[in-house]
Design a protein around this motif. Structure first.
Motif, PDB file in Angstrom:
ATOM      1  N   SER A   1      11.031   1.648   4.378  1.00  0.00           N
ATOM      2  CA  SER A   1      11.025   0.208   4.136  1.00  0.00           C
ATOM      3  C   SER A   1      10.103  -0.524   5.079  1.00  0.00           C
ATOM      4  O   SER A   1       9.828  -1.686   4.899  1.00  0.00           O
ATOM      5  CB  SER A   1      12.433  -0.353   4.285  1.00  0.00           C
TER       6      SER A   1
ATOM      7  N   THR B   1       8.641  -3.648  -4.026  1.00  0.00           N
ATOM      8  CA  THR B   1      10.003  -3.325  -3.582  1.00  0.00           C
ATOM      9  C   THR B   1      10.117  -3.385  -2.065  1.00  0.00           C
ATOM     10  O   THR B   1      11.133  -3.828  -1.517  1.00  0.00           O
ATOM     11  CB  THR B   1      10.402  -1.920  -4.075  1.00  0.00           C
TER      12      THR B   1
ATOM     13  N   ASN C   1      12.836  -5.432   0.203  1.00  0.00           N
ATOM     14  CA  ASN C   1      13.682  -4.740   1.180  1.00  0.00           C
ATOM     15  C   ASN C   1      13.570  -5.385   2.560  1.00  0.00           C
ATOM     16  O   ASN C   1      14.554  -5.554   3.274  1.00  0.00           O
ATOM     17  CB  ASN C   1      13.309  -3.263   1.258  1.00  0.00           C
TER      18      ASN C   1
ATOM     19  N   ILE D   1      15.333  -8.879   2.331  1.00  0.00           N
ATOM     20  CA  ILE D   1      16.797  -8.764   2.259  1.00  0.00           C
ATOM     21  C   ILE D   1      17.355  -8.359   3.615  1.00  0.00           C
ATOM     22  O   ILE D   1      18.319  -8.950   4.116  1.00  0.00           O
ATOM     23  CB  ILE D   1      17.201  -7.740   1.174  1.00  0.00           C
TER      24      ILE D   1
ATOM     25  N   PHE E   1      17.322 -10.515  -3.710  1.00  0.00           N
ATOM     26  CA  PHE E   1      17.729  -9.361  -4.510  1.00  0.00           C
ATOM     27  C   PHE E   1      17.680  -9.709  -6.003  1.00  0.00           C
ATOM     28  O   PHE E   1      17.180  -8.939  -6.835  1.00  0.00           O
ATOM     29  CB  PHE E   1      19.135  -8.926  -4.093  1.00  0.00           C
TER      30      PHE E   1
ATOM     31  N   MET F   1      14.137  -9.870  -7.669  1.00  0.00           N
ATOM     32  CA  MET F   1      13.332  -8.656  -7.810  1.00  0.00           C
ATOM     33  C   MET F   1      12.923  -8.407  -9.262  1.00  0.00           C
ATOM     34  O   MET F   1      11.776  -8.037  -9.555  1.00  0.00           O
ATOM     35  CB  MET F   1      14.084  -7.438  -7.269  1.00  0.00           C
TER      36      MET F   1
ATOM     37  N   PRO G   1      15.387  -2.267  -7.655  1.00  0.00           N
ATOM     38  CA  PRO G   1      16.026  -1.973  -6.371  1.00  0.00           C
ATOM     39  C   PRO G   1      16.165  -0.460  -6.201  1.00  0.00           C
ATOM     40  O   PRO G   1      16.481   0.256  -7.158  1.00  0.00           O
ATOM     41  CB  PRO G   1      17.397  -2.640  -6.487  1.00  0.00           C
TER      42      PRO G   1
ATOM     43  N   THR H   1      17.343  -0.669  -0.878  1.00  0.00           N
ATOM     44  CA  THR H   1      17.720  -2.053  -1.183  1.00  0.00           C
ATOM     45  C   THR H   1      19.236  -2.217  -1.148  1.00  0.00           C
ATOM     46  O   THR H   1      19.768  -3.143  -0.517  1.00  0.00           O
ATOM     47  CB  THR H   1      17.199  -2.446  -2.579  1.00  0.00           C
ATOM     48  N   TYR H   2      19.934  -1.316  -1.840  1.00  0.00           N
ATOM     49  CA  TYR H   2      21.398  -1.417  -1.889  1.00  0.00           C
ATOM     50  C   TYR H   2      22.020  -1.176  -0.509  1.00  0.00           C
ATOM     51  O   TYR H   2      22.966  -1.877  -0.116  1.00  0.00           O
ATOM     52  CB  TYR H   2      21.946  -0.426  -2.906  1.00  0.00           C
TER      53      TYR H   2
ATOM     54  N   THR I   1      20.710  -1.812   2.285  1.00  0.00           N
ATOM     55  CA  THR I   1      20.418  -3.014   3.074  1.00  0.00           C
ATOM     56  C   THR I   1      21.427  -4.114   2.769  1.00  0.00           C
ATOM     57  O   THR I   1      21.941  -4.779   3.678  1.00  0.00           O
ATOM     58  CB  THR I   1      18.995  -3.516   2.758  1.00  0.00           C
TER      59      THR I   1
END
Length: 718
Positions: free
Chosen positions: A30, A224, A228, A231, A247, A250, A257, A261-262, A264
């Motif tokens: 990231s 993405t 990231n 977020i 989020f 996106m 995601p 991402t999740y 985070t």
């Protein structure tokens, strides 16, 4: 709680930060520095011969000063330098200055640098914080390459990141602003780099503005990685709702995601205390694609969130769910859970987990685990149990770190078992555990109770050995500095205390007045007034004002030890700072200056004293000078007294005039006599007769006749 005073409020977080990228709430990918599309896309060369050559060249460069002989050696190793060999060698050079030399040598030897070469050197200079050199290189690339290499966004991205890593946000922004003026368009990597820098420093408003400009002004589409970064950045700055907004945005840009991402979002929600929402998000991840199924990081993060809220049952439920889905917990998962159980005083459950009873999994504890357990037992008052666990660490082949020792030492000091605490302290010192690069970052404050005990019992040197090991690890604590300095003062090792004071000031800590005064008193007691003087000057620079008696004590010591120049400088400093003078010390200062042959300095000091409303014991000083046959100096003081209308016994004038005559300085004697008569005073007849005889002997007939008339008049008056 000692163990919890680290980089995070949870020890597990500290473990998370030290593990591989897969254990991070946000994976390494990231970071814009490591994006696939970013910067150095060249695969590592596979040629073993070229690798061998580059290692040999780098070894020569690292071990020898740069010289024509070194250049000849390099030329003999590679008559035709390949791009692979050049890049590998550049990567292995340890000193930036030598890297620049090598870069230039290669060019002078016919090697043609391309964009990859320049980028590699930019990265090297930036990582070593040679930022001015990196900046100069960036803006000279086109000229140095003869126009063959054009400025590219990745060159600017490299410097933006380097300034950001050095904490120079404004410089990063300036480089970003410069890109457009030189015709280089910023890419998504550029924006990602700058957003990361801003958010790491908490500049959320600036980050929002930059994101908006990215879309509207520059027309750059986020990817993405952008989301990231946004977020995570907003979540880490306690703005998880803003993170959720990004989020949701996106999909507008066609960005899917990913697991990062999740993870985070789960991390941000847990940090914000919204653990239930984070748990629901985790459950929803199963319904997405296989690529976004929760992983060990997701579960560990959620366990940490529940533990932080003391919801141990829920944390254990997530742990069991994780195992039920066939996922193997890692050491960070275990340490996170154990930390939470320790906080909740559920020590029996810890034994169950460590025995591998949940899920039939075998768990091998590490340093973090053992230290957490030891800390839990210490906090519960089970110090003997804590020491037993400590004793078993060698059997488990687990090395204790600084945190392990600090927990035990502090706990032993707390119950005043200093003997056992000192044994552990000695072990810590002898094995140089604090100097190790791995393990927890030690806290100086954790060892302060032992420092206080040692310094109070004549063992300051031992305490300082460990303290300096702590300093080498980059940890520092003003109270510890003071404890050690006061210990040295108590033991009479004042130079060592002074060295610590200087070190303290270099690290921008301000010692208190008591620390300074203790050192000054100690140096005066040991007869080292110069060090007392230096310490006082540092005290003044620290905005402390010593007592007037302290100034007087130092001046007295300087005079006593014959440090005339230092005494004069000290008096001037006292006058500048409006420190009250003492007439006896002022007189003694002038006396030691005359005694040391510094007559002009002595006159200057006397003059300054009178200008500032002070005085000296003039008759005492003149008498001292006459006793040491310094009649010319005595004459100057008497003339000064006449000018200042100071009353001096007439016999003092007679003594000086007679003395001047005896050393054949009749003109000077007559001059003093004349000034005295102008003020309406006359010396005795014997003095006048001596003066007349000396004037006649030196051929001063006019002056002799003047004195004769005065003698006749005086005889008539009798």
């Amino acid at each position: 709680m000692l163990l919890l005073r680290r980089r995070s409020s949870f020890t597990a977080t500290r473990c998370l930060s030290s593990d591989s990228s897969t254990s991070q709430p946000i994976s390494a990918s990231s970071s814009p520095e490591e994006q696939p599309q970013n910067d150095d896309q060249n695969a590592k060369p596979k040629s073993s011969n070229k690798t061998k050559t580059s290692r040999t060249m780098a070894r020569l460069i690292n071990n020898r000063p740069w010289s024509p002989d070194l250049e000849s050696s390099l030329s003999s190793l590679s008559s035709h330098l390949s791009r692979t060999t050049f890049l590998q060698t550049l990567h292995l050079i340890r000193t930036p200055a030598k890297a620049v030399h090598f870069f230039k040598w290669a060019q002078d030897s016919g090697f043609s640098h391309n964009d990859q070469s320049y980028f590699k050197l930019l990265e090297l200079l930036g990582h070593s914080r040679n930022l001015n050199a990196a900046r100069n290189l960036l803006f000279s690339i086109e000229k140095k390459s003869g126009g063959a290499v054009k400025l590219q966004d990745r060159f600017f991205n490299s410097l933006i990141r380097s300034y950001g890593q050095a904490g120079l946000i404004q410089e990063s922004i300036k480089i970003f602003m410069t890109m457009r003026s030189v015709g280089v368009s910023p890419s998504v990597v550029t924006f990602n780099s700058l957003l990361l820098i801003l958010l790491r420093r908490g500049r959320t408003t600036m980050a929002k503005k930059l994101y908006d400009e990215m879309l509207s002004t520059f027309g750059v589409t986020p990817d993405t990685y952008t989301f990231n970064i946004l977020i995570r950045g907003f979540s880490m700055n306690s703005m998880v709702d803003e993170g959720f907004r990004f989020f949701k945005e996106m999909s507008r840009f066609g960005c899917d995601p990913d697991i990062v991402t999740y993870n985070t979002l789960v991390d941000g929600l847990c940090r914000a205390g919204k653990v239930r929402i984070a748990h629901n998000l985790l459950k929803g991840m199963h319904k997405k694609s296989a690529d976004t199924n929760p992983n060990v990081v997701t579960y560990t993060t959620l366990i940490r969130g529940y533990c932080m809220k003391q919801a141990i049952s829920e944390a254990l439920g997530v742990f069991e769910e994780m195992i039920g889905r066939g996922m193997k917990p890692n050491r960070i998962t275990y340490n996170t859970l154990i930390q939470g159980l320790c906080q909740a005083r559920k020590l029996d459950k810890i034994k169950e987990i460590m025995g591998g009873m949940i899920g039939g999994e075998e768990f091998i504890p590490d340093t973090c685990t053992i230290t957490t357990l030891i800390n839990a037992h210490c906090n519960a008052g089970n110090l003997d149990e804590a020491l037993k666990i400590f004793g078993k660490m060698s059997e488990l082949q687990v090395q204790p770190d600084s945190a392990t020792y600090s927990v035990l030492i502090r706990s032993l000091c707390k119950i005043r078992d200093f003997e056992r605490g000192e044994e552990l302290f000695d072990e810590l010192s002898e094995q140089k555990i604090l100097s190790r690069d791995f393990g927890c970052m030690p806290l100086v404050a954790a060892y302060n109770p032992m420092f206080e005990y040692l310094c109070g019992n004549g063992k300051t040197e031992k305490a300082e050995r460990v303290f300096r090991q702590l300093l080498k690890r980059g940890t520092q604590d003003p109270p510890a500095f003071k404890t050690l300095i006061m210990g040295h003062c108590k033991e009479g090792t004042l130079r060592a205390g002074y060295d610590l004071l200087v070190l303290m000031l270099r690290r921008d800590f301000v010692p208190d007045a008591e620390t300074y005064e203790s050192l000054i008193e100690g140096f005066l007691w040991k007869g080292e007034p110069d060090f007392a003087h230096n310490t006082l000057e540092k005290m003044l620079k620290s905005s402390h004002l010593p007592k007037t008696s302290t100034f007087h004590s130092i001046l007295q010591a300087l005079v006593k030890h014959g440090h005339a120049r230092e005494a004069a400088t000290f008096v001037i400093m006292m006058l500048e700072r409006k420190i009250r003078q003492n007439i006896n010390l002022s007189t003694d200062t002038a006396r030691v200056l005359f005694k040391s042959g510094l007559r002009y300095t002595a006159f200057e000091i006397v003059g300054l004293l009178y200008e500032n409303g002070y005085s000296v014991k003039m008759e005492e000083l003149v008498s001292f000078l006459c006793h040491n046959l310094k009649f010319l100096e005595a004459r100057e003081l008497l003339l000064f007294s006449l000018e200042k209308h100071r009353s001096i016994d007439i016999e003092m004038y007679s003594t000086v005039i007679t003395g001047l005559c005896k050393i054949h300085r009749a003109p000077e004697a007559f001059g003093l006599y004349y000034e005295l008569t102008e003020k309406g005073s006359q010396p005795g007849l014997n003095c006048l007769r001596d003066l007349r005889i000396s004037l006649v002997a030196e051929g001063r007939s006019n002056e002799a006749e003047f004195v004769s008339k005065r003698i006749e008049r005086k005889n008539r008056d009798l």
